[in-house]
Every structure is written in C-alpha cells, then in structure tokens.
Write a protein that holds these residues in place. Structure first.
Motif, short mmCIF file in Angstrom:
data_model
loop_
_atom_site.label_atom_id
_atom_site.label_comp_id
_atom_site.label_asym_id
_atom_site.label_seq_id
_atom_site.Cartn_x
_atom_site.Cartn_y
_atom_site.Cartn_z
N PRO A 42 7.58 5.16 -11.06
CA PRO A 42 7.38 6.35 -9.91
C PRO A 42 6.23 7.10 -10.24
CG PRO A 42 9.40 6.59 -11.33
CD PRO A 42 8.60 5.34 -11.73
N PRO A 43 5.84 7.80 -9.05
CA PRO A 43 6.02 7.65 -7.79
C PRO A 43 5.40 6.43 -7.06
CG PRO A 43 4.38 9.38 -7.90
CD PRO A 43 4.47 8.89 -9.22
N ILE A 44 4.73 5.62 -7.73
CA ILE A 44 3.85 4.43 -7.17
C ILE A 44 4.80 3.49 -6.90
CG2 ILE A 44 1.94 3.06 -7.50
CD1 ILE A 44 1.38 6.13 -7.69
N ALA A 45 5.72 3.02 -7.45
CA ALA A 45 6.66 1.95 -7.22
C ALA A 45 8.03 2.05 -8.04
CB ALA A 45 6.02 0.52 -7.40
N PHE A 46 9.03 2.35 -7.50
CA PHE A 46 10.34 2.46 -8.14
C PHE A 46 11.48 2.03 -7.11
CE2 PHE A 46 9.33 6.20 -5.95
CZ PHE A 46 10.24 6.93 -5.21
N LYS A 47 12.70 2.03 -7.51
CA LYS A 47 13.93 1.81 -6.74
C LYS A 47 14.72 3.14 -6.57
CE LYS A 47 14.71 -2.83 -7.42
NZ LYS A 47 15.77 -4.08 -7.60
N ASP A 48 14.83 3.39 -5.08
CA ASP A 48 15.79 4.49 -4.92
C ASP A 48 17.08 4.41 -5.33
OD1 ASP A 48 17.51 5.98 -3.15
OD2 ASP A 48 15.69 6.76 -2.09
N VAL A 49 17.46 5.50 -6.24
CA VAL A 49 18.71 5.38 -6.85
C VAL A 49 19.90 5.52 -6.12
CG1 VAL A 49 17.83 6.55 -8.98
CG2 VAL A 49 18.66 7.93 -7.34
N ALA A 50 19.68 5.73 -4.78
CA ALA A 50 20.72 5.96 -3.82
C ALA A 50 21.06 4.65 -3.04
CB ALA A 50 20.49 7.10 -2.88
N THR A 51 20.04 3.83 -2.84
CA THR A 51 19.94 2.75 -2.15
C THR A 51 19.76 1.41 -2.78
OG1 THR A 51 17.77 3.01 -1.30
CG2 THR A 51 19.42 3.90 0.03
N ASN A 52 18.94 1.52 -4.06
CA ASN A 52 18.49 0.56 -4.99
C ASN A 52 17.46 -0.26 -3.92
OD1 ASN A 52 18.72 -0.63 -7.35
ND2 ASN A 52 19.63 -2.68 -6.42
N PHE A 57 4.81 5.06 -3.10
CA PHE A 57 3.61 4.90 -2.61
C PHE A 57 2.82 3.60 -2.34
CE2 PHE A 57 -1.45 5.07 -2.84
CZ PHE A 57 -1.29 5.92 -1.71
N ASP A 58 3.05 2.68 -3.31
CA ASP A 58 2.60 1.51 -3.14
C ASP A 58 3.41 0.71 -2.07
OD1 ASP A 58 0.21 1.57 -4.75
OD2 ASP A 58 0.95 0.19 -6.24
N ILE A 59 4.64 0.68 -2.30
CA ILE A 59 5.42 0.26 -1.32
C ILE A 59 5.31 0.40 0.00
CG2 ILE A 59 7.87 -0.39 -0.90
CD1 ILE A 59 6.91 -1.50 -3.48
N GLU A 60 5.26 1.75 0.47
CA GLU A 60 5.09 2.46 1.74
C GLU A 60 3.60 1.82 2.24
OE1 GLU A 60 6.44 5.69 3.86
OE2 GLU A 60 7.69 6.14 1.85
N LEU A 61 2.67 1.94 1.24
CA LEU A 61 1.37 1.73 1.58
C LEU A 61 1.07 0.08 2.05
CD1 LEU A 61 -1.63 2.91 1.95
CD2 LEU A 61 -1.98 2.29 -0.33
N GLY A 62 1.76 -0.72 1.13
CA GLY A 62 1.82 -2.08 1.48
C GLY A 62 2.39 -2.38 2.75
N GLU A 63 3.62 -2.05 3.07
CA GLU A 63 4.14 -2.12 4.44
C GLU A 63 3.34 -1.64 5.41
OE1 GLU A 63 6.95 -3.54 4.78
OE2 GLU A 63 8.25 -3.75 3.11
N ALA A 64 2.60 -0.47 5.27
CA ALA A 64 1.73 -0.08 6.49
C ALA A 64 0.49 -1.11 6.55
CB ALA A 64 1.23 1.42 6.09
N ILE A 65 -0.17 -1.67 5.33
CA ILE A 65 -1.09 -2.49 5.57
C ILE A 65 -0.55 -3.82 6.32
CG2 ILE A 65 -2.27 -4.20 4.13
CD1 ILE A 65 -2.57 -2.05 1.97
#
Length: 276
Positions: A42-52, A57-65
């Motif tokens: 984190p904050p580049i790639a991690f699992k949200d503790v609330a939702t798993n 940043f990488d995850i959202e950027l990858g989805e946007a790409i």
C-alpha cells in the motif's frame, strides 16, 4: 437533439473501437488483460481491510487503462519473484506492482514508466532517541524485501557512508517482504528498514506514531509496467501507453495521484524503458 445524441454516441463508439483495434487480437477476443499484482504494497496495491477487495493506485489505474481500451482486467495475485517469469510464459499480459524499471529486467521485458520512486530508510519510535539520521544505522541491522534490489542498495550505501568513513557496516537483512521487514522492526529484531518512498506517508497514517523516515530517499528509480519482448507484447505495450497518455490528458491520472498521496511520485509524460 436526438440526432446529436446519436451522433455523439456513434463517435464515442468509433473512438473506443479504434482504441480496441490497437490491441493484440488475442486480447480483443478475450476481452480482458491479465495483470499480475501483489496486494502487499500500500498505497500502490493492497486489500481493503473492510471488503478484502483489491485496492490501491495500481489497481485503480489498471482498471482505468482497461476501460480506456474497451476491455476488462483479470487480476492475478502473484509472488513478486514469479511476476516476470509469468510474463515470459504468457500466464499474464502485464504486471502492475510498483516494479522498478531496471536495466537487468529490460533484458526480458519492456517497461512503461509511470511512477517515480526511491529507496527510503526508516525506523520506529522505539529507536527515536538513538537513530535520527541514516548514518546512525551504521553497525545496525537493516531489513528490506529480498525480492527487490533494496538489499543490494543498502549494502552499497553502507560501503560509501559507513565503511568508507571508518564506521561499522550495516548488517543487511533480506526479508520475506516489506510486511516482514516492518514486523521485525516493530519487534526490534531490526533497527531500520528500507521501502519505497511512495509508501511511507500511507504507513504513517495507518499506524500513527510508529514509523520515522530517515533523511531523503537515497536512490531514484522509475516504477514501470512490464510487457513481454514479443510482437504481441510490444503491441499491447503501445496500446497501454496510448491509454495512459489519454488518462494523463483527461486528468484521471492526476486524480489518482492525489487520492493516494503520491504528489511527489508522478511521472508526466509516461516513458518507455527509461529506468536506470
């Protein structure tokens, strides 16, 4: 008005089709890009503790790409050491894990450089009275993920800043990852650690009054998205770079940079194979 709406929709559809046209046929047919990641940075790639759920940043950027290219992302959680081999065997199409673009890695992969990084010394508050500068780590045990180039860089820094000045060398400890390094530091098995400068503000917020950065980053590197050095890999690399260029132009990249506190790590424009 209806004609204008239809025309606008057709134009958008044509643009999307043109972008998808730049993708390799296999990717277009599958309708997805398979991207390796490791959610422990984190904050580049991690699992949200609330939702798993995967986040960062990488995850959202990858989805946007992927959205820009008209396809989906299939994320594959992969051990860091296996990411480039997975790329070579075709198990994945790309990697988004804050991976440094290094000359040795470019022997088997091409990188789109999209984020600035650097190795950062840090310690914990238990040592705040005795370790106040990087030089105070001379003779101490300092850990960093053995899957990265940080252990080597710590050793090089130690030779130049400890040994060359008559001080004892740093005891470099290769850890299972950055999480392991932080755990050993908090239990005082280590006295210092090294991780990417882009991560420090996140952990200081996550665990207040725990981590203390020491000095400024002592290296500079570019994080990149690697692709296989094949005709298909090159075609996909160019399509993704085009998508990233557009995401920078329309402000999406900047919004994600701001969201994840990475103002000092932005790279504009993105480049190819410029890591040192």
């Amino acid at each position: 008005m209806l004609r204008l709406t239809i025309a606008a929709a057709l134009l958008a559809g044509t643009a999307l089709a043109a972008q998808a046209q730049a993708l390799p046929e296999r990717v277009k047919t599958a309708g997805k890009i398979v991207i390796a990641t490791q959610p422990n940075y984190p904050p580049i790639a991690f699992k949200d503790v609330a939702t798993n759920q995967l986040s960062g940043f990488d995850i959202e950027l990858g989805e946007a790409i992927a959205k820009e290219l008209g396809v989906k992302v299939e994320w594959q959680e992969t051990a860091f050491a296996q990411m480039l081999p997975s790329l070579q065997t075709g198990r994945v199409d790309a990697v988004m894990a804050g991976m440094s673009d290094l000359p040795a890695r470019r022997e088997t992969a091409d990188f789109i450089d999209y984020m600035d990084s650097g190795a950062q010394f840090y310690t914990v508050t238990a040592f705040k009275d005795t370790i106040k500068t990087p030089e105070d780590l001379c003779g101490k045990s300092v850990g960093a993920s053995r899957a990265t180039n940080w252990p080597r860089q710590i050793g090089e820094w130690s030779e130049a800043n400890c040994v060359a000045k008559g001080k004892p060398a740093i005891n470099v400890v290769g850890t299972e990852g950055s999480v392991d390094a932080r755990t050993q530091l908090k239990t005082q098995r280590l006295q210092g650690g090294v991780q990417g400068s882009e991560t420090m503000s996140h952990f200081q917020k996550l665990e207040p009054n725990t981590y203390i950065p020491l000095g400024k980053p002592f290296t500079h590197s570019l994080a990149g998205i690697p692709f296989a050095k094949t005709a298909e890999g090159t075609q996909l690399r160019d399509a993704v770079k085009g998508a990233l260029d557009r995401l920078q132009a329309n402000g999406t990249y900047d919004k994600l940079i701001e969201k994840y506190g990475l103002a000092n790590n932005a790279v504009k424009p993105v480049t190819i194979n410029q890591g040192k």
